[in-house]
Design an enzyme around this catalytic site. Structure first.
Site, PDB file in Angstrom:
ATOM      1  N   GLY A  29     -68.027  46.604  12.112  1.00  0.00           N
ATOM      2  CA  GLY A  29     -68.903  47.352  13.026  1.00  0.00           C
ATOM      3  C   GLY A  29     -70.318  46.940  12.666  1.00  0.00           C
ATOM      4  N   ARG A 167     -75.678  46.619  24.254  1.00  0.00           N
ATOM      5  CA  ARG A 167     -74.292  46.424  24.696  1.00  0.00           C
ATOM      6  C   ARG A 167     -74.024  47.286  25.934  1.00  0.00           C
ATOM      7  NH1 ARG A 167     -75.082  43.184  21.511  1.00  0.00           N
ATOM      8  NH2 ARG A 167     -73.948  42.626  19.626  1.00  0.00           N
ATOM      9  N   LYS A 229     -84.737  37.332  16.616  1.00  0.00           N
ATOM     10  CA  LYS A 229     -83.733  36.315  16.280  1.00  0.00           C
ATOM     11  C   LYS A 229     -83.409  35.493  17.526  1.00  0.00           C
ATOM     12  CE  LYS A 229     -81.622  39.927  14.944  1.00  0.00           C
ATOM     13  NZ  LYS A 229     -80.562  40.907  14.706  1.00  0.00           N
ATOM     14  N   ASP A 262     -76.063  40.489  12.339  1.00  0.00           N
ATOM     15  CA  ASP A 262     -75.893  41.575  11.354  1.00  0.00           C
ATOM     16  C   ASP A 262     -76.108  41.049   9.930  1.00  0.00           C
ATOM     17  OD1 ASP A 262     -75.012  42.948  13.602  1.00  0.00           O
ATOM     18  OD2 ASP A 262     -72.879  42.677  13.105  1.00  0.00           O
TER      19      ASP A 262
HETATM   20  P1  ADP Z   1     -77.032  37.879  17.211  1.00  0.00           P
HETATM   21  O1  ADP Z   1     -75.748  37.606  16.478  1.00  0.00           O
HETATM   22  O2  ADP Z   1     -77.579  39.240  16.932  1.00  0.00           O
HETATM   23  O3  ADP Z   1     -77.009  37.513  18.667  1.00  0.00           O
HETATM   24  P2  ADP Z   1     -78.448  35.408  16.771  1.00  0.00           P
HETATM   25  O4  ADP Z   1     -77.397  34.666  17.509  1.00  0.00           O
HETATM   26  O5  ADP Z   1     -79.839  35.289  17.270  1.00  0.00           O
HETATM   27  O6  ADP Z   1     -78.119  36.936  16.543  1.00  0.00           O
HETATM   28  O7  ADP Z   1     -78.389  34.849  15.275  1.00  0.00           O
HETATM   29  C1  ADP Z   1     -78.962  35.514  14.183  1.00  0.00           C
HETATM   30  C2  ADP Z   1     -79.377  34.481  13.152  1.00  0.00           C
HETATM   31  O8  ADP Z   1     -78.225  33.743  12.738  1.00  0.00           O
HETATM   32  C3  ADP Z   1     -80.352  33.448  13.657  1.00  0.00           C
HETATM   33  O9  ADP Z   1     -81.687  33.899  13.530  1.00  0.00           O
HETATM   34  C4  ADP Z   1     -80.041  32.245  12.789  1.00  0.00           C
HETATM   35  O10 ADP Z   1     -80.718  32.354  11.546  1.00  0.00           O
HETATM   36  C5  ADP Z   1     -78.547  32.393  12.538  1.00  0.00           C
HETATM   37  N1  ADP Z   1     -77.765  31.568  13.484  1.00  0.00           N
HETATM   38  C6  ADP Z   1     -77.158  31.941  14.644  1.00  0.00           C
HETATM   39  N2  ADP Z   1     -76.517  30.910  15.237  1.00  0.00           N
HETATM   40  C7  ADP Z   1     -76.715  29.837  14.429  1.00  0.00           C
HETATM   41  C8  ADP Z   1     -76.297  28.463  14.449  1.00  0.00           C
HETATM   42  N3  ADP Z   1     -75.549  27.961  15.453  1.00  0.00           N
HETATM   43  N4  ADP Z   1     -76.679  27.673  13.426  1.00  0.00           N
HETATM   44  C9  ADP Z   1     -77.398  28.145  12.384  1.00  0.00           C
HETATM   45  N5  ADP Z   1     -77.827  29.427  12.303  1.00  0.00           N
HETATM   46  C10 ADP Z   1     -77.514  30.267  13.296  1.00  0.00           C
END
Ligand code: ADP
Length: 307
Positions: A29, A167, A229, A262
């Site tokens: 969660g 969500r 992010k 998370d």
């Molecule tokens: P959420 O899961 O909340 O949508 P994000 O997708 O923006 O968040 O990802 C959160 C963090 O995880 C990013 O700021 C980055 O540091 C890391 N991250 C996400 N996807 C990748 C990826 N494909 N490669 C490397 N780091 C990633």
């Protein structure tokens, strides 16, 4: 000098496919995932507690045992006789994951029903973490109770960290539901000192044209610190109105992006709390997230994480 990290929300029973029609039972969660990574990254003089409500069934017992084993404090978790935790099932079809939820009657929906209990837990903490999912599972009076306690915490100088984690399926359908969702997310942000939104969500639901627009919108709501992010695009930090970009850390393999945000939050907040600069804390958060997405599941073994 240590302190107390408190995360508030819902931890669910997770069922995933294990082949031959078998299902594997896990627990996860969003706010619990962040507590898990905060526990893994913080030194031993920091406590990490989870705040939720569970039932008195065997699944609730097992969930509590798992939390204790992970070193996460459970003393604030109330239990309601006859209730059960929420549950979700992950189905894989052609490589795409779909999620089915059974959470409408989950015990966690009552997490703000006892305002005194909530206040006692919040008053004991140095940092309180919650999300848009925490708000999305609550009835509107319960949202008001939780946010008034968080506003009090903010006013008394505590760090209140909020991930909007928008969500739509948690909110009523239609235009009214969408409006209630966005208004509640904004109210959550107003109660926070630090927000950690994901740009994709903010663009889709608030219509932000770029990351600067997301940052400006949260500052206008009275949030001093904004950390946006952006998946592989890294994060943009606005601390004391000083904007800095921190690159993502390259993931050796992107096996499963569940919990990327998370785990970033857990790694980032831990380093911020132990005195790192925001940019260095974000680099650690990015390294934690890159490791997490290289493994299956929301919660990976703390031993695999970067030091
Ligand atoms: P959420 O899961 O909340 O949508 P994000 O997708 O923006 O968040 O990802 C959160 C963090 O995880 C990013 O700021 C980055 O540091 C890391 N991250 C996400 N996807 C990748 C990826 N494909 N490669 C490397 N780091 C990633």
């Amino acid at each position: 000098m240590g302190g107390k990290f408190l995360s508030i929300g819902e931890c669910m029973v997770e069922l995933s496919q294990a082949g031959d029609g078998l299902l594997r039972r896990g627990f996860a969660g969003d706010t619990f995932n962040t507590a898990w990574y905060a526990r893994a990254c913080l030194p031993a003089d920091w406590s990490v507690d989870y705040f939720t409500v569970l039932g008195d069934d065997p699944m609730s017992d097992e969930m509590l045992a798992m939390m204790e084993k992970a070193g996460i404090g459970i003393s604030h978790i109330r239990r309601i006789p006859g209730k059960t935790p929420g549950l979700y099932l992950i189905t894989l079809k052609d490589g795409e994951r779909t999620f089915s939820y059974w959470r409408d009657t989950a015990a966690a929906k009552k997490l703000a029903a006892d305002a005194d209990h909530l206040r006692t837990a919040i008053e004991a903490a140095d940092l309180i973490y919650f999300s848009g999912i925490t708000l999305g599972i609550l009835a509107s009076e319960a949202v008001d109770t939780l946010l008034s306690e968080l506003r009090r915490a903010k006013a008394s100088g505590k760090i209140v960290a909020f991930d909007p984690n928008i969500r739509p399926r948690l909110w009523p359908v239609g235009e009214e539901g969408k409006e209630a969702m966005l208004k509640t997310i904004e109210a959550g942000a107003r109660a926070a000192t630090l927000v950690l939104p994901s740009f994709d969500d903010e663009k889709a639901h608030f219509g932000d044209v770029d990351i600067a627009a997301t940052i400006a919108r949260y500052h206008v709501l009275g949030v001093p610190t904004v950390v946006v992010k952006d998946g592989p695009g890294g994060v943009t930090l606005s601390f004391d109105r000083k904007v800095e970009h921190v690159a993502a850390v390259e993931a050796k393999a992107a096996v499963d992006t569940t919990s990327a945000g998370d785990s970033f939050n857990g790694g980032f907040l831990s380093r911020l709390l132990t005195g790192e600069t925001p940019a260095k804390a974000a680099t650690h958060g990015a390294a934690v997230a890159a490791t997490v997405i290289g493994h299956h599941g929301a919660l990976i073994d703390p031993g695999l994480l970067p030091r």
